[in-house]
Design a protein around this motif. Structure first.
Motif, short mmCIF file in Angstrom:
data_model
loop_
_atom_site.label_atom_id
_atom_site.label_comp_id
_atom_site.label_asym_id
_atom_site.label_seq_id
_atom_site.Cartn_x
_atom_site.Cartn_y
_atom_site.Cartn_z
N ASP A 96 0.89 -1.26 0.08
CA ASP A 96 0.09 -0.15 -0.03
C ASP A 96 0.85 1.22 0.01
O ASP A 96 0.63 2.47 -0.81
CB ASP A 96 -1.16 0.12 1.13
N GLU A 97 1.94 1.26 0.80
CA GLU A 97 2.98 2.15 0.96
C GLU A 97 3.55 2.51 -0.71
O GLU A 97 3.72 3.72 -1.12
CB GLU A 97 3.85 2.23 2.06
N ASN A 98 4.09 1.42 -1.17
CA ASN A 98 4.47 1.57 -2.38
C ASN A 98 3.62 2.21 -3.32
O ASN A 98 4.23 3.09 -4.26
CB ASN A 98 5.11 0.22 -2.78
N GLU A 99 2.25 1.84 -3.39
CA GLU A 99 1.34 2.33 -4.44
C GLU A 99 1.04 3.88 -4.16
O GLU A 99 1.04 4.61 -4.99
CB GLU A 99 0.19 1.63 -4.40
N ILE A 100 1.20 4.32 -2.87
CA ILE A 100 0.80 5.67 -2.53
C ILE A 100 1.96 6.51 -3.10
O ILE A 100 1.89 7.69 -3.74
CB ILE A 100 0.88 6.02 -1.18
N GLN A 101 3.18 5.90 -2.85
CA GLN A 101 4.54 6.81 -3.08
C GLN A 101 4.53 6.91 -4.70
O GLN A 101 4.95 7.78 -5.28
CB GLN A 101 5.76 5.97 -2.91
N LEU A 102 4.02 5.63 -5.48
CA LEU A 102 4.08 5.55 -7.05
C LEU A 102 3.06 6.66 -7.31
O LEU A 102 3.13 7.26 -8.37
CB LEU A 102 3.57 4.24 -7.55
N LYS A 103 1.84 6.73 -6.69
CA LYS A 103 0.97 7.68 -7.13
C LYS A 103 1.46 9.18 -7.07
O LYS A 103 1.23 10.14 -7.72
CB LYS A 103 -0.23 7.38 -6.30
N LYS A 104 2.10 9.42 -5.66
CA LYS A 104 2.63 10.56 -5.64
C LYS A 104 3.49 11.27 -6.70
O LYS A 104 3.67 12.33 -7.19
CB LYS A 104 3.40 10.93 -4.18
N ILE A 105 4.51 10.21 -6.96
CA ILE A 105 5.36 10.40 -8.39
C ILE A 105 4.59 10.84 -9.40
O ILE A 105 4.80 11.93 -10.00
CB ILE A 105 6.43 9.23 -8.64
N GLN A 106 3.79 10.16 -9.74
CA GLN A 106 2.89 10.08 -10.92
C GLN A 106 2.13 11.61 -10.86
O GLN A 106 1.92 12.15 -12.09
CB GLN A 106 1.93 8.98 -11.07
N GLN A 107 1.65 11.78 -9.87
CA GLN A 107 0.76 13.20 -9.69
C GLN A 107 1.86 14.32 -10.02
O GLN A 107 1.49 15.15 -10.65
CB GLN A 107 0.30 13.08 -8.23
N ALA A 108 3.00 14.19 -9.42
CA ALA A 108 3.88 15.28 -9.49
C ALA A 108 4.32 15.49 -11.02
O ALA A 108 4.38 16.70 -11.31
CB ALA A 108 5.09 15.06 -8.49
N TYR A 109 4.79 14.40 -11.64
CA TYR A 109 5.15 14.31 -12.89
C TYR A 109 3.78 14.85 -14.06
O TYR A 109 4.12 15.37 -15.08
CB TYR A 109 6.01 13.21 -13.35
N HIS A 110 2.78 14.43 -13.74
CA HIS A 110 1.66 14.81 -14.58
C HIS A 110 1.60 16.41 -14.48
O HIS A 110 1.16 16.97 -15.46
CB HIS A 110 0.11 14.11 -13.94
N ASN A 111 1.62 16.91 -13.29
CA ASN A 111 1.57 18.44 -13.14
C ASN A 111 2.92 18.91 -13.93
O ASN A 111 2.53 19.90 -14.58
CB ASN A 111 1.82 18.82 -11.81
N LYS A 112 4.08 18.45 -13.92
CA LYS A 112 5.08 18.98 -14.78
C LYS A 112 4.85 18.80 -16.39
O LYS A 112 5.13 19.64 -16.99
CB LYS A 112 6.44 18.14 -14.50
N PHE A 113 4.19 17.74 -16.61
CA PHE A 113 3.81 17.50 -18.06
C PHE A 113 2.93 18.54 -18.55
O PHE A 113 2.73 19.18 -19.65
CB PHE A 113 3.10 16.25 -18.31
N LEU A 114 1.94 19.00 -17.62
CA LEU A 114 0.72 19.94 -17.85
C LEU A 114 1.36 21.07 -18.25
O LEU A 114 0.62 22.16 -18.87
CB LEU A 114 -0.09 19.90 -16.99
N LYS A 115 2.76 21.50 -17.65
CA LYS A 115 3.22 22.81 -17.79
C LYS A 115 3.90 22.76 -19.29
O LYS A 115 4.32 23.89 -19.62
CB LYS A 115 4.25 22.91 -16.84
N ILE A 116 4.26 21.62 -19.79
CA ILE A 116 4.92 21.80 -21.21
C ILE A 116 4.04 21.35 -22.29
O ILE A 116 4.48 21.20 -23.38
CB ILE A 116 6.41 20.74 -20.94
#
Length: 145
Positions: A96-116
């Protein structure tokens, strides 16, 4: 299960399955080739321009590298004794912790993708990646039979 968590679970399962399958089948799985095929699939399906690709893929590769750490941690949970209740509980909590961390990474990078990139292309990239993994999974299962 919300769609983001469902997506993450599907991708996690597919990556772990492909890695395990390639080892068991003693096939010549080539991670570089896999990544190149994924990149080409995204470019072709989303119709990224060379300029968009040049901005997007360094970030995407950075995201994937960070995710790999959590995939490896999750992989360690497969080595536990299923009859050991405490170990199973730790494995579930760690998963569960691994999935939460993966989701946090994904969310952070989706935000970066949306900027470019425009939002519609980011959305299409997410869908193309999901579709690519599904196709690879189906092909792996078919070839195993």
């Amino acid at each position: 299960m919300n769609s983001k968590r469902k997506y993450l679970s599907i991708v996690t399962f597919l990556l772990l399955y492909l890695a395990a399958w390639s080892q068991r089948a003693n096939c010549n799985f080539n991670p570089t080739q896999f990544e190149n095929e994924l990149q080409k699939y995204i470019v072709d399906n989303v119709r990224l321009t060379p300029q968009e690709s040049a901005k997007f893929f360094p970030l995407y590769k950075e995201m994937r590298a960070k995710q790999r750490y959590w995939f490896q941690r999750d992989k360690q949970n497969r080595k536990i004794n299923p009859n050991d209740s405490r170990a199973c509980e730790r494995a579930v909590r760690q998963h569960d912790e691994n999935e939460i961390q993966l989701k946090k990474i994904q969310q952070a990078y989706h935000n970066k993708f949306l900027k470019i990139l425009p939002a519609n292309k980011v959305y299409q990239i997410i869908k193309a990646e999901e579709e690519f993994h599904r196709k690879k999974f189906r092909r792996a299962v078919k070839n195993k039979r």
